[in-house]
Design a protein around this motif. Structure first.
Motif, PDB file in Angstrom:
ATOM      1  N   VAL A  77       0.828  -1.201   0.000  1.00  0.00           N
ATOM      2  CA  VAL A  77       0.000   0.000   0.000  1.00  0.00           C
ATOM      3  C   VAL A  77       0.866   1.256   0.000  1.00  0.00           C
ATOM      4  O   VAL A  77       0.492   2.273  -0.591  1.00  0.00           O
ATOM      5  N   GLU A  78       2.052   1.192   0.601  1.00  0.00           N
ATOM      6  CA  GLU A  78       2.944   2.354   0.621  1.00  0.00           C
ATOM      7  C   GLU A  78       3.444   2.717  -0.768  1.00  0.00           C
ATOM      8  O   GLU A  78       3.854   3.858  -1.003  1.00  0.00           O
ATOM      9  N   GLY A  79       3.406   1.771  -1.694  1.00  0.00           N
ATOM     10  CA  GLY A  79       3.916   2.013  -3.034  1.00  0.00           C
ATOM     11  C   GLY A  79       2.860   2.362  -4.072  1.00  0.00           C
ATOM     12  O   GLY A  79       3.184   2.492  -5.253  1.00  0.00           O
ATOM     13  N   LEU A  80       1.618   2.524  -3.665  1.00  0.00           N
ATOM     14  CA  LEU A  80       0.557   2.809  -4.639  1.00  0.00           C
ATOM     15  C   LEU A  80       0.574   4.249  -5.123  1.00  0.00           C
ATOM     16  O   LEU A  80       0.345   4.504  -6.304  1.00  0.00           O
ATOM     17  N   ALA A  81       0.839   5.187  -4.244  1.00  0.00           N
ATOM     18  CA  ALA A  81       0.821   6.600  -4.608  1.00  0.00           C
ATOM     19  C   ALA A  81       2.039   6.935  -5.462  1.00  0.00           C
ATOM     20  O   ALA A  81       3.122   6.403  -5.237  1.00  0.00           O
ATOM     21  N   PRO A  82       1.868   7.827  -6.438  1.00  0.00           N
ATOM     22  CA  PRO A  82       2.999   8.178  -7.295  1.00  0.00           C
ATOM     23  C   PRO A  82       4.120   8.904  -6.552  1.00  0.00           C
ATOM     24  O   PRO A  82       5.275   8.801  -6.916  1.00  0.00           O
ATOM     25  N   ASP A  83       3.764   9.650  -5.512  1.00  0.00           N
ATOM     26  CA  ASP A  83       4.764  10.320  -4.684  1.00  0.00           C
ATOM     27  C   ASP A  83       4.127  10.723  -3.363  1.00  0.00           C
ATOM     28  O   ASP A  83       2.932  10.527  -3.153  1.00  0.00           O
ATOM     29  N   ALA A  84       4.928  11.299  -2.471  1.00  0.00           N
ATOM     30  CA  ALA A  84       4.445  11.630  -1.129  1.00  0.00           C
ATOM     31  C   ALA A  84       3.402  12.744  -1.116  1.00  0.00           C
ATOM     32  O   ALA A  84       2.659  12.882  -0.149  1.00  0.00           O
ATOM     33  N   ALA A  85       3.334  13.519  -2.188  1.00  0.00           N
ATOM     34  CA  ALA A  85       2.407  14.648  -2.234  1.00  0.00           C
ATOM     35  C   ALA A  85       1.069  14.313  -2.891  1.00  0.00           C
ATOM     36  O   ALA A  85       0.146  15.118  -2.861  1.00  0.00           O
ATOM     37  N   MET A  86       0.954  13.117  -3.493  1.00  0.00           N
ATOM     38  CA  MET A  86      -0.260  12.783  -4.234  1.00  0.00           C
ATOM     39  C   MET A  86      -0.683  11.343  -3.947  1.00  0.00           C
ATOM     40  O   MET A  86       0.144  10.441  -3.936  1.00  0.00           O
ATOM     41  N   LEU A  87      -1.962  11.161  -3.715  1.00  0.00           N
ATOM     42  CA  LEU A  87      -2.502   9.815  -3.515  1.00  0.00           C
ATOM     43  C   LEU A  87      -2.774   9.151  -4.856  1.00  0.00           C
ATOM     44  O   LEU A  87      -2.997   9.828  -5.867  1.00  0.00           O
ATOM     45  N   HIS A  88      -2.788   7.829  -4.848  1.00  0.00           N
ATOM     46  CA  HIS A  88      -3.263   7.064  -6.008  1.00  0.00           C
ATOM     47  C   HIS A  88      -4.750   7.411  -6.162  1.00  0.00           C
ATOM     48  O   HIS A  88      -5.446   7.653  -5.169  1.00  0.00           O
ATOM     49  N   PRO A  89      -5.288   7.453  -7.373  1.00  0.00           N
ATOM     50  CA  PRO A  89      -6.710   7.767  -7.546  1.00  0.00           C
ATOM     51  C   PRO A  89      -7.635   6.896  -6.693  1.00  0.00           C
ATOM     52  O   PRO A  89      -8.665   7.374  -6.207  1.00  0.00           O
ATOM     53  N   LEU A  90      -7.278   5.641  -6.491  1.00  0.00           N
ATOM     54  CA  LEU A  90      -8.102   4.763  -5.667  1.00  0.00           C
ATOM     55  C   LEU A  90      -8.040   5.189  -4.202  1.00  0.00           C
ATOM     56  O   LEU A  90      -9.066   5.206  -3.510  1.00  0.00           O
ATOM     57  N   GLN A  91      -6.860   5.561  -3.728  1.00  0.00           N
ATOM     58  CA  GLN A  91      -6.738   6.041  -2.344  1.00  0.00           C
ATOM     59  C   GLN A  91      -7.553   7.319  -2.154  1.00  0.00           C
ATOM     60  O   GLN A  91      -8.241   7.478  -1.144  1.00  0.00           O
ATOM     61  N   GLN A  92      -7.485   8.232  -3.128  1.00  0.00           N
ATOM     62  CA  GLN A  92      -8.247   9.473  -3.038  1.00  0.00           C
ATOM     63  C   GLN A  92      -9.748   9.189  -3.050  1.00  0.00           C
ATOM     64  O   GLN A  92     -10.505   9.782  -2.284  1.00  0.00           O
ATOM     65  N   LEU A 150     -15.572   2.563  -8.209  1.00  0.00           N
ATOM     66  CA  LEU A 150     -16.175   3.044  -9.451  1.00  0.00           C
ATOM     67  C   LEU A 150     -15.758   4.480  -9.742  1.00  0.00           C
ATOM     68  O   LEU A 150     -15.501   4.840 -10.898  1.00  0.00           O
ATOM     69  N   GLU A 151     -15.658   5.306  -8.695  1.00  0.00           N
ATOM     70  CA  GLU A 151     -15.180   6.674  -8.866  1.00  0.00           C
ATOM     71  C   GLU A 151     -13.732   6.686  -9.359  1.00  0.00           C
ATOM     72  O   GLU A 151     -13.384   7.405 -10.295  1.00  0.00           O
ATOM     73  N   ALA A 152     -12.885   5.888  -8.722  1.00  0.00           N
ATOM     74  CA  ALA A 152     -11.480   5.837  -9.121  1.00  0.00           C
ATOM     75  C   ALA A 152     -11.339   5.346 -10.561  1.00  0.00           C
ATOM     76  O   ALA A 152     -10.507   5.853 -11.315  1.00  0.00           O
ATOM     77  N   ALA A 153     -12.135   4.360 -10.939  1.00  0.00           N
ATOM     78  CA  ALA A 153     -12.077   3.846 -12.304  1.00  0.00           C
ATOM     79  C   ALA A 153     -12.387   4.966 -13.301  1.00  0.00           C
ATOM     80  O   ALA A 153     -11.691   5.103 -14.315  1.00  0.00           O
ATOM     81  N   ALA A 154     -13.396   5.761 -13.001  1.00  0.00           N
ATOM     82  CA  ALA A 154     -13.757   6.874 -13.882  1.00  0.00           C
ATOM     83  C   ALA A 154     -12.625   7.890 -13.961  1.00  0.00           C
ATOM     84  O   ALA A 154     -12.272   8.365 -15.062  1.00  0.00           O
ATOM     85  N   VAL A 155     -12.034   8.218 -12.837  1.00  0.00           N
ATOM     86  CA  VAL A 155     -10.918   9.170 -12.812  1.00  0.00           C
ATOM     87  C   VAL A 155      -9.746   8.614 -13.616  1.00  0.00           C
ATOM     88  O   VAL A 155      -9.128   9.331 -14.405  1.00  0.00           O
ATOM     89  N   MET A 156      -9.454   7.350 -13.427  1.00  0.00           N
ATOM     90  CA  MET A 156      -8.314   6.737 -14.123  1.00  0.00           C
ATOM     91  C   MET A 156      -8.550   6.639 -15.635  1.00  0.00           C
ATOM     92  O   MET A 156      -7.599   6.601 -16.405  1.00  0.00           O
ATOM     93  N   ARG A 157      -9.809   6.603 -16.026  1.00  0.00           N
ATOM     94  CA  ARG A 157     -10.147   6.593 -17.468  1.00  0.00           C
ATOM     95  C   ARG A 157     -10.165   8.005 -18.043  1.00  0.00           C
ATOM     96  O   ARG A 157     -10.377   8.205 -19.233  1.00  0.00           O
ATOM     97  N   GLY A 158     -10.001   9.009 -17.170  1.00  0.00           N
ATOM     98  CA  GLY A 158     -10.008  10.393 -17.620  1.00  0.00           C
ATOM     99  C   GLY A 158     -11.376  11.018 -17.689  1.00  0.00           C
ATOM    100  O   GLY A 158     -11.569  12.076 -18.265  1.00  0.00           O
ATOM    101  N   GLU A 159     -12.339  10.361 -17.044  1.00  0.00           N
ATOM    102  CA  GLU A 159     -13.713  10.881 -17.007  1.00  0.00           C
ATOM    103  C   GLU A 159     -13.927  11.581 -15.683  1.00  0.00           C
ATOM    104  O   GLU A 159     -13.307  11.275 -14.692  1.00  0.00           O
ATOM    105  N   ALA A 160     -14.817  12.525 -15.643  1.00  0.00           N
ATOM    106  CA  ALA A 160     -15.159  13.199 -14.385  1.00  0.00           C
ATOM    107  C   ALA A 160     -15.853  12.199 -13.468  1.00  0.00           C
ATOM    108  O   ALA A 160     -16.685  11.418 -13.913  1.00  0.00           O
ATOM    109  N   ALA A 161     -15.506  12.227 -12.209  1.00  0.00           N
ATOM    110  CA  ALA A 161     -16.117  11.305 -11.259  1.00  0.00           C
ATOM    111  C   ALA A 161     -17.437  11.819 -10.766  1.00  0.00           C
ATOM    112  O   ALA A 161     -17.722  12.963 -10.752  1.00  0.00           O
TER     113      ALA A 161
END
Length: 161
Positions: A77-92, A150-161
């Motif tokens: 889980v510590e490695g999911l986010a791209p960096d310390a300042a941003m959460l992975h879309p699923l975490q968000q 489902l929200e994260a999937a939409a964000v990751m596809r580039g669609e508005a959540a």
């Protein structure tokens, strides 16, 4: 008990550790690598709290020996986010939808769902439920977890959540 020197590749970082040959991957991650996000629940592979990604596939870290993970890419889980300042879309999305409540199951849920979204970027609610059927949560009732996914999937596809 005999020990073995191994190298684990965890979250893109190399960890050279010496472990008893019977130490689980979960214990090695927590005790030897200092990555305590992987939780131990039942220690029988039933609850899913210890789920990590091994070469992109979900695995129960309590059932896998650390020595079996040498030369494999492990993501916790510590490695999911791209960096310390941003959460992975699923975490968000989990935060947005209050899908983490006590948080004990969250690391295993997240890693399980990262695998799902990598394989199926447009899952249905039913497909999300099937994906998390091996992860136990006693707090959320799963509805918020499904909504977050489902929200994260939409964000990751580039669609508005």
């Amino acid at each position: 008990m005999s020990e073995r020197r191994i190298t684990l590749a965890v979250n893109g970082q190399r960890h050279d550790i010496t472990v008893p040959v019977r130490r689980s991957l979960a214990d090695a991650l927590r005790q030897d690598c200092g990555l305590t996000g992987t939780h131990l629940g039942c220690e029988h592979g039933v609850c899913g709290a210890c789920t990590v990604l091994v070469d992109g596939r979900s695995a129960r870290a309590c059932l896998m020996l650390a020595v079996q993970a040498e030369n494999l890419a492990i993501t916790t889980v510590e490695g999911l986010a791209p960096d310390a300042a941003m959460l992975h879309p699923l975490q968000q999305a989990f935060a947005n939808n209050h899908a983490l409540q006590c948080g004990f199951c969250t690391p295993g849920m997240l890693t399980t769902l990262v695998e799902l979204l990598a394989e199926n970027p447009s899952p249905s609610a039913a497909e999300v439920r099937v994906a998390i059927s091996g992860n136990l949560c006693r707090c959320t009732g799963y509805e918020t977890i499904v909504a977050a996914t489902l929200e994260a999937a939409a964000v990751m596809r580039g669609e508005a959540a």
